[in-house]
Design a protein around this motif. Structure first.
Motif, PDB file in Angstrom:
ATOM      1  N   ALA A 139     -29.707 -61.963 -81.735  1.00 24.57           N
ATOM      2  CA  ALA A 139     -29.715 -63.406 -81.982  1.00 24.57           C
ATOM      3  C   ALA A 139     -28.301 -63.939 -82.178  1.00 24.57           C
ATOM      4  N   LEU A 140     -27.483 -63.173 -82.956  1.00 22.69           N
ATOM      5  CA  LEU A 140     -26.111 -63.619 -83.199  1.00 22.69           C
ATOM      6  C   LEU A 140     -25.297 -63.626 -81.899  1.00 22.69           C
ATOM      7  N   ALA A 141     -25.456 -62.575 -81.096  1.00 20.99           N
ATOM      8  CA  ALA A 141     -24.723 -62.512 -79.827  1.00 20.99           C
ATOM      9  C   ALA A 141     -25.171 -63.613 -78.871  1.00 20.99           C
ATOM     10  N   ALA A 142     -26.491 -63.866 -78.836  1.00 23.15           N
ATOM     11  CA  ALA A 142     -26.988 -64.921 -77.955  1.00 23.15           C
ATOM     12  C   ALA A 142     -26.469 -66.290 -78.396  1.00 23.15           C
ATOM     13  N   LEU A 143     -26.455 -66.530 -79.711  1.00 21.31           N
ATOM     14  CA  LEU A 143     -25.953 -67.807 -80.215  1.00 21.31           C
ATOM     15  C   LEU A 143     -24.472 -67.985 -79.896  1.00 21.31           C
ATOM     16  N   LEU A 144     -23.694 -66.912 -80.112  1.00 15.96           N
ATOM     17  CA  LEU A 144     -22.261 -66.984 -79.835  1.00 15.96           C
ATOM     18  C   LEU A 144     -21.996 -67.211 -78.349  1.00 15.96           C
ATOM     19  N   LEU A 145     -22.709 -66.486 -77.488  1.00 14.80           N
ATOM     20  CA  LEU A 145     -22.500 -66.644 -76.053  1.00 14.80           C
ATOM     21  C   LEU A 145     -22.986 -67.999 -75.560  1.00 14.80           C
ATOM     22  N   ALA A 146     -24.045 -68.529 -76.200  1.00 19.55           N
ATOM     23  CA  ALA A 146     -24.504 -69.862 -75.817  1.00 19.55           C
ATOM     24  C   ALA A 146     -23.443 -70.912 -76.135  1.00 19.55           C
ATOM     25  N   LEU A 147     -22.778 -70.756 -77.266  1.00 22.15           N
ATOM     26  CA  LEU A 147     -21.696 -71.680 -77.599  1.00 22.15           C
ATOM     27  C   LEU A 147     -20.518 -71.525 -76.643  1.00 22.15           C
ATOM     28  N   LEU A 148     -20.201 -70.261 -76.312  1.00 21.71           N
ATOM     29  CA  LEU A 148     -19.089 -70.032 -75.384  1.00 21.71           C
ATOM     30  C   LEU A 148     -19.413 -70.512 -73.976  1.00 21.71           C
ATOM     31  N   THR A 149     -20.698 -70.571 -73.638  1.00 24.20           N
ATOM     32  CA  THR A 149     -21.069 -71.091 -72.318  1.00 24.20           C
ATOM     33  C   THR A 149     -20.746 -72.579 -72.198  1.00 24.20           C
ATOM     34  N   VAL A 150     -20.897 -73.292 -73.297  1.00 30.40           N
ATOM     35  CA  VAL A 150     -20.684 -74.746 -73.287  1.00 30.40           C
ATOM     36  C   VAL A 150     -19.272 -75.115 -73.718  1.00 30.40           C
ATOM     37  N   PHE A 151     -18.721 -74.408 -74.687  1.00 28.89           N
ATOM     38  CA  PHE A 151     -17.397 -74.713 -75.231  1.00 28.89           C
ATOM     39  C   PHE A 151     -16.494 -73.485 -75.112  1.00 28.89           C
ATOM     40  N   PRO A 152     -15.230 -73.662 -74.745  1.00 26.53           N
ATOM     41  CA  PRO A 152     -14.621 -74.928 -74.314  1.00 26.53           C
ATOM     42  C   PRO A 152     -15.108 -75.333 -72.921  1.00 26.53           C
ATOM     43  N   GLN A 153     -15.214 -76.646 -72.704  1.00 24.76           N
ATOM     44  CA  GLN A 153     -15.759 -77.147 -71.446  1.00 24.76           C
ATOM     45  C   GLN A 153     -14.778 -76.922 -70.305  1.00 24.76           C
ATOM     46  N   PRO A 154     -15.219 -76.273 -69.216  1.00 22.66           N
ATOM     47  CA  PRO A 154     -14.342 -76.111 -68.052  1.00 22.66           C
ATOM     48  C   PRO A 154     -14.359 -77.368 -67.170  1.00 22.66           C
ATOM     49  N   TYR A 155     -13.261 -77.604 -66.502  1.00 20.52           N
ATOM     50  CA  TYR A 155     -13.138 -78.736 -65.576  1.00 20.52           C
ATOM     51  C   TYR A 155     -12.716 -78.200 -64.212  1.00 20.52           C
ATOM     52  N   VAL A 156     -13.287 -78.774 -63.178  1.00 20.53           N
ATOM     53  CA  VAL A 156     -12.989 -78.368 -61.802  1.00 20.53           C
ATOM     54  C   VAL A 156     -12.425 -79.566 -61.060  1.00 20.53           C
ATOM     55  N   ALA A 157     -11.212 -79.404 -60.535  1.00 20.43           N
ATOM     56  CA  ALA A 157     -10.566 -80.438 -59.728  1.00 20.43           C
ATOM     57  C   ALA A 157     -10.506 -79.957 -58.278  1.00 20.43           C
ATOM     58  N   ARG A 158     -10.794 -80.875 -57.369  1.00 19.36           N
ATOM     59  CA  ARG A 158     -10.805 -80.542 -55.942  1.00 19.36           C
ATOM     60  C   ARG A 158      -9.922 -81.522 -55.172  1.00 19.36           C
ATOM     61  N   ALA A 159      -9.405 -81.017 -54.067  1.00 21.55           N
ATOM     62  CA  ALA A 159      -8.639 -81.849 -53.138  1.00 21.55           C
ATOM     63  C   ALA A 159      -8.845 -81.290 -51.734  1.00 21.55           C
ATOM     64  N   LYS A 160      -8.962 -82.189 -50.763  1.00 19.89           N
ATOM     65  CA  LYS A 160      -9.171 -81.783 -49.369  1.00 19.89           C
ATOM     66  C   LYS A 160      -8.038 -82.340 -48.515  1.00 19.89           C
ATOM     67  N   VAL A 161      -7.428 -81.458 -47.730  1.00 26.08           N
ATOM     68  CA  VAL A 161      -6.325 -81.847 -46.844  1.00 26.08           C
ATOM     69  C   VAL A 161      -6.646 -81.365 -45.438  1.00 26.08           C
ATOM     70  N   LEU A 162      -6.084 -82.069 -44.471  1.00 26.00           N
ATOM     71  CA  LEU A 162      -6.277 -81.730 -43.059  1.00 26.00           C
ATOM     72  C   LEU A 162      -4.906 -81.595 -42.409  1.00 26.00           C
ATOM     73  N   PRO A 163      -4.463 -80.361 -42.147  1.00 25.61           N
ATOM     74  CA  PRO A 163      -3.178 -80.193 -41.450  1.00 25.61           C
ATOM     75  C   PRO A 163      -3.248 -80.775 -40.050  1.00 25.61           C
ATOM     76  N   GLN A 164      -2.194 -81.495 -39.675  1.00 22.96           N
ATOM     77  CA  GLN A 164      -2.138 -82.113 -38.359  1.00 22.96           C
ATOM     78  C   GLN A 164      -1.551 -81.145 -37.347  1.00 22.96           C
ATOM     79  N   ASP A 165      -2.088 -81.202 -36.127  1.00 18.81           N
ATOM     80  CA  ASP A 165      -1.577 -80.366 -35.047  1.00 18.81           C
ATOM     81  C   ASP A 165      -0.238 -80.910 -34.579  1.00 18.81           C
ATOM     82  N   ASN A 166       0.791 -80.101 -34.713  1.00 15.44           N
ATOM     83  CA  ASN A 166       2.164 -80.546 -34.409  1.00 15.44           C
ATOM     84  C   ASN A 166       2.558 -80.208 -32.982  1.00 15.44           C
ATOM     85  N   SER A 167       1.614 -80.382 -32.046  1.00 11.81           N
ATOM     86  CA  SER A 167       1.895 -80.057 -30.642  1.00 11.81           C
ATOM     87  C   SER A 167       2.029 -81.325 -29.823  1.00 11.81           C
TER      88      SER A 167
END
Length: 375
Positions: free
Chosen positions: A26-54
């Motif tokens: 129970a203690l391990a499950a409670l601790l891991l449940a807290l670690l699952t939520v906190f600290p909150q992870p953030y995901v940043a994304r960016a999309k780029v398209l290299p241009q053909d230099n021909s």
């Protein structure tokens, strides 16, 4: 009993105590449940398209000359770049080092060394390709500002690296074209001098006046015959002997050969002798004239290529070679710590197995001793 034996005995007694096991679960499950939520992870994304230099456009230039020199297009950059190359550039150490330098990750407030920073960035950032040749940068950290800053730094570093490689490519291309342009100019001068010397020695008029229409007809017939022979060889490899297209090409080849044969016979008409009637001197004159025309055509190719490389160099100094399709931003959905969630699932499975499944099926995982049996 030794100290190690006593320690193992105490641990065995602890494991056999069902109440203590459940408390630990129970203690391990409670601790891991807290670690699952906190600290909150953030995901940043960016999309780029290299241009053909021909953009040098050698393909269209060479096609205008009949396509005989089309193989040079691949040498000067006519081949389309693959997304794997851009992906390798985006994952290179140069891009990572550029991110480290831009964000000043090594120092008193950052990592102890550049190696530590590279290892940390390898865990936080992931660069992969999407459909359509799009490069996506994905950064996962526990700080929203840090995630966006890393994603933006990666986009800038990837763009700068591709632009730098593009400039280097243009410089090498310009060096090759310049060298070939000088060689073509020298070849034109040499062939023109040889043609003029031959004319003066044999007291011949200009090639257009001396050979007249016969030169154009003969050269055109020979060029068409060569093209049809190549087409005939290709069709013979893939088509049957009764194929209508193959039969038509064979007929055209026979007709062209007959016309060339007639033109090879010496004849004097109202407009003067034909090509065969000019004799051996005219044959050598024709060869020198062809060399001169070929040198001129080659000179025009590299003259246009030199201008196009100059324009591409000027455009590369002001235009970016990477198009940002999606600026760095945070994902809107709530993220969780995957490692903690996986460990939580493992603890729950272990608890279900040891406390429910094993007693229900009669599996004796822990041998009961003394007072532990009641527990």
């Amino acid at each position: 009993m030794s100290r190690d034996g006593k320690l193992r005995q105490h641990m065995a007694d602890f494991v056999r105590n069902a109440r203590m096991r459940r408390r630990v679960y129970a203690l391990a499950a409670l601790l891991l449940a807290l670690l699952t939520v906190f600290p909150q992870p953030y995901v940043a994304r960016a999309k780029v398209l290299p241009q053909d230099n021909s953009s040098i456009g050698l393909g269209s230039t060479l096609n205008a000359l009949g396509g005989q020199l089309q193989g040079f297009a691949a040498l000067f950059g006519g081949a389309k770049q693959q997304v794997d190359m851009y992906l390798a550039i985006s994952r290179s150490s140069e891009v990572t080092d550029a991110v480290i330098r831009k964000l000043k990750l090594v120092g008193p407030d950052g990592y102890a060394s550049a190696t530590s920073a590279r290892v940390a960035l390898a865990k936080k950032a992931d660069v992969h390709s999407l459909t359509g040749g799009i490069i996506e940068v994905e950064v996962r950290t526990h700080g929203a500002a840090e995630a966006e800053a890393l994603a933006r730094a990666y986009v800038d570093a990837i763009g700068d690296r591709i632009v730098a490689l593009g400039k280097d490519r243009v410089e090498r291309k310009r060096a090759i074209v310049s060298q070939r342009f000088r060689e073509a100019a020298g070849r034109v001068a040499t062939s023109e001098k040889a043609l003029n010397d031959f004319r003066r020695q044999n007291r011949l008029a200009e090639p257009q006046a001396e050979l007249g229409a016969a030169l154009s007809v003969r050269a055109g017939l020979e060029a068409r015959l060569q093209a049809k022979q190549v087409e005939l060889q290709t069709l013979q490899k893939f088509q049957g002997p009764e194929n209508p297209q193959l039969v038509a090409v064979q007929t055209e080849v026979a007709s062209l050969r007959a016309q060339i044969g007639r033109s090879a016979q010496a004849d004097v008409g109202p407009a003067g002798p034909n090509v065969a009637g000019l004799g051996e001197v005219s044959g050598e004159y024709l060869d020198r004239y062809r060399d001169y025309r070929f040198a001129q055509a080659l000179y025009e190719v590299y003259a246009r290529s030199s201008e196009e490389v100059a324009v591409e160099t000027l455009a590369g100094e002001t235009a970016a070679n990477v198009q940002v399709l999606e600026a760095p931003r945070l994902d809107a959905d709530r993220k969780y710590n995957i490692a903690a969630a996986a460990l939580l699932a493992l603890v729950i499975l272990a608890a279900l197995f040891t406390e429910i499944y094993a007693p229900a099926t009669g599996i004796r995982l822990f041998a009961a001793r003394g007072g532990d049996a009641g527990a």
